[in-house]
Motif scaffolding. Sequence first.
Motif, PDB file in Angstrom:
ATOM      1  N   GLU A 230       0.838  -1.207   0.000  1.00 14.49           N
ATOM      2  CA  GLU A 230       0.000   0.000   0.000  1.00 14.49           C
ATOM      3  C   GLU A 230       0.874   1.260   0.000  1.00 14.49           C
ATOM      4  O   GLU A 230       0.635   2.210  -0.743  1.00 14.49           O
ATOM      5  CB  GLU A 230      -0.907   0.031   1.246  1.00 14.49           C
ATOM      6  CG  GLU A 230      -1.988  -1.014   1.233  1.00 14.49           C
ATOM      7  CD  GLU A 230      -1.422  -2.443   1.361  1.00 14.49           C
ATOM      8  OE1 GLU A 230      -0.373  -2.623   2.036  1.00 14.49           O
ATOM      9  OE2 GLU A 230      -1.993  -3.368   0.751  1.00 14.49           O
ATOM     10  N   GLN A 231       1.855   1.281   0.897  1.00 17.15           N
ATOM     11  CA  GLN A 231       2.742   2.451   0.977  1.00 17.15           C
ATOM     12  C   GLN A 231       3.430   2.672  -0.372  1.00 17.15           C
ATOM     13  O   GLN A 231       3.557   3.799  -0.838  1.00 17.15           O
ATOM     14  CB  GLN A 231       3.763   2.231   2.098  1.00 17.15           C
ATOM     15  CG  GLN A 231       4.795   3.329   2.242  1.00 17.15           C
ATOM     16  CD  GLN A 231       6.200   2.818   1.909  1.00 17.15           C
ATOM     17  OE1 GLN A 231       6.365   1.824   1.180  1.00 17.15           O
ATOM     18  NE2 GLN A 231       7.185   3.519   2.427  1.00 17.15           N
ATOM     19  N   PHE A 232       3.861   1.587  -1.001  1.00 16.91           N
ATOM     20  CA  PHE A 232       4.545   1.730  -2.287  1.00 16.91           C
ATOM     21  C   PHE A 232       3.612   2.327  -3.335  1.00 16.91           C
ATOM     22  O   PHE A 232       3.991   3.241  -4.079  1.00 16.91           O
ATOM     23  CB  PHE A 232       5.089   0.366  -2.748  1.00 16.91           C
ATOM     24  CG  PHE A 232       5.860   0.440  -4.030  1.00 16.91           C
ATOM     25  CD1 PHE A 232       7.153   0.940  -4.062  1.00 16.91           C
ATOM     26  CD2 PHE A 232       5.292   0.023  -5.234  1.00 16.91           C
ATOM     27  CE1 PHE A 232       7.861   1.029  -5.248  1.00 16.91           C
ATOM     28  CE2 PHE A 232       5.996   0.109  -6.434  1.00 16.91           C
ATOM     29  CZ  PHE A 232       7.282   0.612  -6.436  1.00 16.91           C
ATOM     30  N   SER A 233       2.375   1.806  -3.377  1.00 18.10           N
ATOM     31  CA  SER A 233       1.408   2.319  -4.363  1.00 18.10           C
ATOM     32  C   SER A 233       1.128   3.799  -4.171  1.00 18.10           C
ATOM     33  O   SER A 233       1.090   4.574  -5.128  1.00 18.10           O
ATOM     34  CB  SER A 233       0.086   1.554  -4.249  1.00 18.10           C
ATOM     35  OG  SER A 233       0.252   0.224  -4.634  1.00 18.10           O
ATOM     36  N   GLN A 234       0.912   4.180  -2.946  1.00 14.36           N
ATOM     37  CA  GLN A 234       0.613   5.586  -2.667  1.00 14.36           C
ATOM     38  C   GLN A 234       1.778   6.484  -3.062  1.00 14.36           C
ATOM     39  O   GLN A 234       1.603   7.555  -3.640  1.00 14.36           O
ATOM     40  CB  GLN A 234       0.306   5.785  -1.181  1.00 14.36           C
ATOM     41  CG  GLN A 234      -1.039   5.214  -0.751  1.00 14.36           C
ATOM     42  CD  GLN A 234      -1.195   5.236   0.761  1.00 14.36           C
ATOM     43  OE1 GLN A 234      -0.516   5.980   1.445  1.00 14.36           O
ATOM     44  NE2 GLN A 234      -2.103   4.410   1.274  1.00 14.36           N
TER      45      GLN A 234
END
Lengths: 263, 263, 263, 263
Positions: free
Chosen positions: A34-38
């Motif tokens: 999730e952090q990577f996508s954001q």
Amino acid sequence: MTSGIKKIVSVRNAHFGSKQFTIIAGPCSIESSEQFSQALQGVQTAGAHLMRGGIWKLRTSSDSFQGLGKEAFQFLREKLKNSDLGLVSEITDPRQIEATEDFLDIYQVGSRNMHNYALLQELGKTKKPILLKRGFAAHVDEWLKAADYIIKAGNENVILCERGIRTFETSTRNTLDLNSVVYVKSVSNYPVIVDPSHAVGIRALIPALAKASAAAGADGLIIEVHPNPEEALSDKEQALSIGEFTTLMNELKTLLPVLGRTL
Amino acid sequence: MTSGIKKIVSVRNAHFGSKQFTIIAGPCSIESSEQFSQALQGVQTAGAHLMRGGIWKLRTSSDSFQGLGKEAFQFLREKLKNSDLGLVSEITDPRQIEATEDFLDIYQVGSRNMHNYALLQELGKTKKPILLKRGFAAHVDEWLKAADYIIKAGNENVILCERGIRTFETSTRNTLDLNSVVYVKSVSNYPVIVDPSHAVGIRALIPALAKASAAAGADGLIIEVHPNPEEALSDKEQALSIGEFTTLMNELKTLLPVLGRTL
Amino acid sequence: MTSGIKKIVSVRNAHFGSKQFTIIAGPCSIESSEQFSQALQGVQTAGAHLMRGGIWKLRTSSDSFQGLGKEAFQFLREKLKNSDLGLVSEITDPRQIEATEDFLDIYQVGSRNMHNYALLQELGKTKKPILLKRGFAAHVDEWLKAADYIIKAGNENVILCERGIRTFETSTRNTLDLNSVVYVKSVSNYPVIVDPSHAVGIRALIPALAKASAAAGADGLIIEVHPNPEEALSDKEQALSIGEFTTLMNELKTLLPVLGRTL
Amino acid sequence: MTSGIKKIVSVRNAHFGSKQFTIIAGPCSIESSEQFSQALQGVQTAGAHLMRGGIWKLRTSSDSFQGLGKEAFQFLREKLKNSDLGLVSEITDPRQIEATEDFLDIYQVGSRNMHNYALLQELGKTKKPILLKRGFAAHVDEWLKAADYIIKAGNENVILCERGIRTFETSTRNTLDLNSVVYVKSVSNYPVIVDPSHAVGIRALIPALAKASAAAGADGLIIEVHPNPEEALSDKEQALSIGEFTTLMNELKTLLPVLGRTL
């Protein structure tokens, strides 16, 4: 090394050493899917040319978060397949090169590994661009000779990165050495970018130093951006939020044309 | 780490951290079978407890002599079999550990690899003593945390080695930091030895700094000795001849009892 | 400067550069008549050759104690008249030279004034020995050239003092640079002493570094001793008590003969 | 010190800390009446706000040119009377203050005198602006505390100047520390200017660092310009010719509006 023709190192939409002022942005560590996508979406929207993100982290203390390692491979492959941005990530062991070959666009050598000649020689056998950070206490001459290890092994796609040196001063994390950027560009043909995040280590001071780097003639930046800096697992004091990064990109858009460059 | 009981690390006749002031001596690089034999015999006769000698060399320039590598294995095995002295040599790549296991007595981590945590963790899986040199720009705290990487991986046989730090001063090769020796011994239980050869880099000044190290409370020395310093392939300005080394050993024999130690 | 004959600088019972290992001891600042008397008696009984004590103090903060200044003159004159020990004190302004001429035996130039050439030239016009501390970031070459300013003005009685340099390391106050002591003695004829108190800044570590300085070949020490270190108005972390100083002097009495020297 | 209102220090047409990017330019040393006139006319035509020029020079070697001293007073008085530009010059001894009061506009404290608190206190008793250079090895905190000495003595017109610090790096004369400029502006209200000439010491690299200083948010520059750099009696490697300086001023005229400033 001092011939008039500057080396341009290209990958996807990034052209280090050209008129483009090339921006690599993203989190210190890749912490979750999730952090990577954001982060990816945020820095792409703001106009970055490449994403950064650590898979394995060299940490002073063995108790600190060491990165996701192989656990991140699957989601990185998926998300990068559908992205316009390539990923720049640090290699800390020769055995990681092959394992990441299919999804990394640039291999980064961190400051603490600039003198790890065994690693440099292995990276010299690949075809990908190598982002070679200056050792935090390396003479400029040693930095250029470290680049030679990569080139002699067969890979000419070297991008140098000044990231601050260790001095007596302690009010900031390191001392950004823009002298070295200007000097290296006068004696060599390598593209040289700046990491203002590690160089100063204090979020509020990063944008001014990013602009100073551009005015000094650097070819780009690698900069830490996190979707939620306060909760970063590493280097949270120096990560820009996506909003802060977007503001900086807008300021650069105004500044760069005066310096004969574009984003 | 600050309990009262000092750690003693032993191998053959060497006992680092005991009343013994332990001496490791030999050439920077192992250059040939003959040079190795001469050096071995010379330092043994002079009273050294262990031999040093580089098999792989980390050199700033990729054009400099990089060590004999595997070529040296056969004669090292033969000569060490018949010797009272064990060999201390630097490991620069995790893949070298297994290959040298049968003939090395101590694995050395060089100054430029102190932050190479992947290497430290691999060495932590072995049982042999590890000589951990301080990074030339490492804070004492980082040095102790590097030792933690080895210990947490399972190997408690760590010997620290101060070898000079990089400062603004250029009249000598590095700046010997005896403060760090005294400080580390006050906050930890590790044996700490000194490398005066790299710390000062000027042959004539080494004996005085060797004695200063003993008086400061160091647990021993690692010192460069070459049968023919003028023809050394690396670091020739800082190698003692066997005669000079023998003189130093005699001076230490007089000095050490006053300091409560022996050779 | 490199002729074989070493310069000996003598005053009262002190002979810097001779076989004597010359000891200057006393408080950082002269704080009161009582404190001065106690310190004087204590260091004299322990065997010091000269007393140290600051009249004017260069303090980083203008809010810190700046020394008694002229207020101390009267009691200093009285107490020194009846003492075997002479006083070494720092001059921070050319106008202080004449005012202290009748009761100081050695003028000290502090680390922060090593580059104050106007001051050096005024001191060069006097006949008294000058204790020239190394600037905390001065190259050895600059230190020797600062001595030239004094000598060219007519005063050859220069004693050099290494007091630690400023580096990246922060676990100790400064980094004692014994390389510089050994180096300067190899290229010049000046007596060179060491200030281990400022060099390390931690009381418990001073004796070991004092002994290391002797073993390195220094010609003496200047060392902070206070009758009541816990109540010192400046530098209390690095002052030895009179008892601690006496213990160190006893250790030196055992060590020095082995090094060919005496107290 | 951290209130929101920035201090503006004004003299003649110069307004340090305002929207103006204030330029002080001129030779390292005033060498003759003719050289001074040529430099004055050149930098004025190019748009500088103030002239710089050394009357007394602090030189590492006592054999180097030490400045004209009093010999320059008469022609300086004459030429400055008919000029729009005021003169900034370094004071190295308290006794020079009164002697130069009628023709200097700003007193400069050089890097080697930042810790000369006796001098700072005397300058604090005057009404003129004080240009306080950072000591070449001074922590930012010590620099700010040096400014306190001037302010507590009664003079609030302090302009700070970053001029490069001493580090391990030797490819350039010093290491320009733009981190310190950005940091000091974030924690204090002083105007801060940059001396790129001393910070890098190589003529060809100065313009890039001058522009970087502007982009970092510095309030101006002090820069060495000589009518004939090759014949300068001091610092000739780092003096710009009048032509080079004019080119830089034109580049700044284009750059500054984008940064919200003017010349």
